[in-house]
Motif scaffolding. Structure first.
Motif, PDB file in Angstrom:
ATOM      1  N   ARG A 199       0.541  -1.462  -0.015  1.00 58.88           N
ATOM      2  CA  ARG A 199       0.060  -0.126   0.066  1.00 58.88           C
ATOM      3  C   ARG A 199       0.793   1.085   0.013  1.00 58.88           C
ATOM      4  O   ARG A 199       0.588   2.565   0.731  1.00 58.88           O
ATOM      5  N   ASP A 200       1.633   1.269  -1.283  1.00 53.72           N
ATOM      6  CA  ASP A 200       2.973   2.325  -0.479  1.00 53.72           C
ATOM      7  C   ASP A 200       2.129   3.777  -2.057  1.00 53.72           C
ATOM      8  O   ASP A 200       3.077   4.043  -1.972  1.00 53.72           O
ATOM      9  N   GLY A 201       1.298   2.364  -2.639  1.00 55.62           N
ATOM     10  CA  GLY A 201       1.081   3.273  -4.190  1.00 55.62           C
ATOM     11  C   GLY A 201       1.627   3.032  -4.891  1.00 55.62           C
ATOM     12  O   GLY A 201       1.686   2.959  -6.454  1.00 55.62           O
ATOM     13  N   ASN A 202       2.764   1.768  -4.497  1.00 58.38           N
ATOM     14  CA  ASN A 202       3.551   1.500  -6.392  1.00 58.38           C
ATOM     15  C   ASN A 202       2.395   0.634  -6.623  1.00 58.38           C
ATOM     16  O   ASN A 202       2.699  -0.860  -5.724  1.00 58.38           O
ATOM     17  N   LEU A 203       3.285  -0.748  -7.706  1.00 62.32           N
ATOM     18  CA  LEU A 203       3.122  -2.184  -8.537  1.00 62.32           C
ATOM     19  C   LEU A 203       3.980  -2.753  -7.737  1.00 62.32           C
ATOM     20  O   LEU A 203       5.326  -2.282  -8.192  1.00 62.32           O
ATOM     21  N   SER A 204       3.397  -4.062  -7.374  1.00 60.94           N
ATOM     22  CA  SER A 204       4.295  -5.359  -6.628  1.00 60.94           C
ATOM     23  C   SER A 204       4.552  -6.436  -8.251  1.00 60.94           C
ATOM     24  O   SER A 204       3.516  -6.704  -8.109  1.00 60.94           O
ATOM     25  N   LEU A 205       5.540  -6.321  -9.301  1.00 59.38           N
ATOM     26  CA  LEU A 205       5.164  -6.123 -10.264  1.00 59.38           C
ATOM     27  C   LEU A 205       5.781  -7.083 -10.314  1.00 59.38           C
ATOM     28  O   LEU A 205       4.831  -9.046 -11.188  1.00 59.38           O
ATOM     29  N   GLU A 206       6.313  -8.067  -9.856  1.00 58.73           N
ATOM     30  CA  GLU A 206       6.610  -9.416  -9.485  1.00 58.73           C
ATOM     31  C   GLU A 206       4.877 -10.749  -9.731  1.00 58.73           C
ATOM     32  O   GLU A 206       4.763 -11.291 -10.375  1.00 58.73           O
ATOM     33  N   GLU A 207       4.106 -10.109  -8.351  1.00 64.74           N
ATOM     34  CA  GLU A 207       2.917 -10.843  -8.002  1.00 64.74           C
ATOM     35  C   GLU A 207       2.574 -10.451  -9.311  1.00 64.74           C
ATOM     36  O   GLU A 207       1.582 -11.712  -9.445  1.00 64.74           O
TER      37      GLU A 207
END
Length: 328
Positions: A279-287
């Motif tokens: 929830r920091d406003g950035n995408l968890s890309l690997e997930e």
């Protein structure tokens, strides 16, 4: 099976949130909880030569095979069998192409002759209604490359339409944010599924998301992004390496500039609700990549070896990045 059954056999789906069903079907002695709706499909009925409204097993294998092959790979095979290079092939040439395709698909390879163990199926896969649709009753018509490519596009879109109709339980022409999120995470690994479903449940508590509705056009655009996952991920991962973070604007800009796909703010908000793990406003890309890749892999059902598997892993990038392990 019905067209919607074909979709559910190929595409992983959850019961629609508005249906109040926790599963499809029921046990002996239970009160029947209701049925998932089966949207009619004029497209699939084009190949229903006996007018029973159903798709036979051999036609099921036929469609599974087609859905597992990228359009570019089919074009290569098609042109190889186009001996006189006139942009069309005969029925016999087409059967050779389909046999080649089935050898690179798990179900197709297992049922290579179009027959199912323990099931009496009359004739091979290539003699189904679709072949008659292409080549006529006498099999003498010829199939143009452009016609078949357009057919494949229509097939993919029809599968999407059936999936969308599955979640559009009340036939409103739109689906809820929750159902769109469920469609995204349905292919997640079991080890990651529970936490993703928890994030989907949290949509109900987000005022700006709980009442959102997603249109078929938005649903279709996201599906197109899945099909272009490799170049999209290359762009995202490269950008992330340089800048460290992937914001909503970064994601939306990459989809448009790299893939030519315009994702709406509503779609972006739902994606980040599900895949922004801290929830920091950035995408968890690997997930995000893992789940979307699983979806395309499960539908393709590739065999472990073969030229398609080889080509799929011939990306220099994949040998040197953590994202690469999800793309091979």
């Amino acid at each position: 099976m019905r067209p919607a059954d074909l979709m559910r056999a190929i595409v992983p789906v959850f019961p629609p949130s508005e249906s109040h069903l926790v599963r499809d079907g029921y046990l002996r002695g239970e009160r029947r909880p209701g049925e998932l709706r089966c949207a009619p499909s004029e497209f699939f009925m084009l190949f229903d030569m006996n007018n029973d409204g159903l798709i036979s097993f051999k036609e099921y294998i036929f469609f599974v095979t087609l859905l597992s092959i990228p359009e570019s790979s089919f074009s290569v095979a098609f042109k190889m069998f186009d001996i006189d290079n006139n942009g069309e092939i005969s029925k016999e040439e087409f059967k050779q192409v389909m046999a080649l395709m089935r050898s690179h698909n798990r179900q197709g390879a297992f049922h290579r002759d179009g027959l199912r163990t323990g099931l009496n199926v009359k004739g091979p896969v290539e003699n189904g209604g679709l072949v008659e649709y292409f080549f006529g009753e006498d099999g003498r018509a010829r199939l143009q490359h452009e016609k078949f490519v357009q057919f494949m596009r229509n097939l993919y879109e029809e599968m999407l339409r059936l999936e969308f109709a599955h979640y559009d339980y009340k036939q409103r022409g739109t689906i809820s944010a929750e159902d769109f999120a469920l469609s995204m995470v349905a292919s997640a690994d079991m080890g990651h599924l529970n936490k993703l479903l928890n994030r989907v449940d949290q949509l109900k508590n987000e005022r700006h998301l709980c009442d959102l509705r997603i249109t078929f056009e938005e649903f279709k655009n996201f599906a197109e992004l899945r099909r272009k996952l490799q170049p999209f991920c290359l762009a995202l991962f490269s950008y992330g390496k340089v800048n460290g973070l992937l914001t909503r604007d970064d994601f939306q800009r990459a989809a448009y500039r790299v893939c030519g796909i315009l994702l709406t703010d509503n779609v972006i908000d739902i994606i980040f609700q599900v895949f922004d793990s801290n929830r920091d406003g950035n995408l968890s890309l690997e997930e995000f990549v893992r789940v979307l890749h699983n979806r395309e892999r499960d539908i393709a059902q590739p065999v472990e070896t073969g030229i398609l598997g080889f080509l799929n892993c011939c990306w220099n990038f994949t040998n040197n990045s953590s994202i690469g392990k999800f793309l091979c």
